[in-house]
Scaffold this active site. Structure first.
Site, PDB file in Angstrom:
ATOM      1  N   GLY A  43      -0.944   1.865  -8.338  1.00 16.73           N
ATOM      2  CA  GLY A  43      -2.186   1.287  -7.816  1.00 16.73           C
ATOM      3  C   GLY A  43      -2.002   0.659  -6.448  1.00 16.73           C
ATOM      4  N   CYS A  44      -0.931  -0.079  -6.285  1.00 16.09           N
ATOM      5  CA  CYS A  44      -0.676  -0.763  -5.013  1.00 16.09           C
ATOM      6  C   CYS A  44      -0.408   0.240  -3.892  1.00 16.09           C
ATOM      7  CB  CYS A  44       0.484  -1.748  -5.166  1.00 16.09           C
ATOM      8  SG  CYS A  44       0.110  -3.048  -6.367  1.00 16.09           S
ATOM      9  N   THR A  45       0.248   1.336  -4.234  1.00 14.31           N
ATOM     10  CA  THR A  45       0.507   2.379  -3.246  1.00 14.31           C
ATOM     11  C   THR A  45      -0.801   3.046  -2.824  1.00 14.31           C
ATOM     12  OG1 THR A  45       2.736   2.729  -4.100  1.00 14.31           O
ATOM     13  CG2 THR A  45       1.769   4.533  -2.824  1.00 14.31           C
ATOM     14  N   ALA A  48      -2.642   0.542  -0.524  1.00 12.95           N
ATOM     15  CA  ALA A  48      -2.001   0.430   0.793  1.00 12.95           C
ATOM     16  C   ALA A  48      -2.216   1.696   1.620  1.00 12.95           C
ATOM     17  CB  ALA A  48      -0.514   0.141   0.631  1.00 12.95           C
TER      18      ALA A  48
END
Length: 150
Positions: A43-45, A48
């Site tokens: 999710g964070c990738t 970003a």
């Protein structure tokens, strides 16, 4: 989450290059300040990379993107290099900004209660006040959502 129309808490922390960064450095610009749980997670990738993909559009609108997690400077540097992220990642291992922005919460992970960062994004105006606040944002949709807000 912090209230809209309140002064955004200032902080001074290190970025992915070990350089000192303060929110007040960006007075005069709109700031997308997003808090995320961890570098190199799916999710964070997505989040970003979405900000990276749309970064030229944020620049056109004279907005700055700052991503904050409790990961180390070294972790942020690897994350930045792996995905060629053009914006600033801020390391907050002591939870200074994370707690100031009220995003450190109890979460349910596989049936266990743990403390962690709840994915949250703030839009801060040129005078340093919170213009918009979005809690529990969807990682993949957040960059476009923020682009439409500024």
């Amino acid at each position: 989450m912090l209230e809209v129309q309140t002064k955004a808490p200032d902080f001074t922390l290190l970025d992915q290059n070990g350089k000192s960064v303060s929110l007040s450095d960006y007075l005069g610009k709109k700031v997308i300040l997003y808090f995320y749980p961890r570098d190199n997670t799916p999710g964070c990738t997505k989040q970003a990379c979405g900000f990276a993909e749309n970064y030229p559009h944020f620049l056109e609108k004279e907005a700055v993107v700052l991503g904050v997690s409790k990961d180390s400077v070294a972790s942020h540097k690897k994350f930045e290099e792996k995905y060629q992220l053009p914006f600033t990642l801020i390391s907050d291992p002591e939870l200074v900004a994370i707690q100031a922005y009220d995003v450190w919460k109890e979460k349910n992970m596989y049936g266990k209660k743990v403390m962690g960062v709840v994915r949250t994004t703030y839009l801060i105006n040129e005078e340093g006040f919170i213009e918009k606040a979005f809690g529990k944002v969807k990682a993949a949709d957040n960059p476009m959502q923020m682009l439409s807000e500024i």
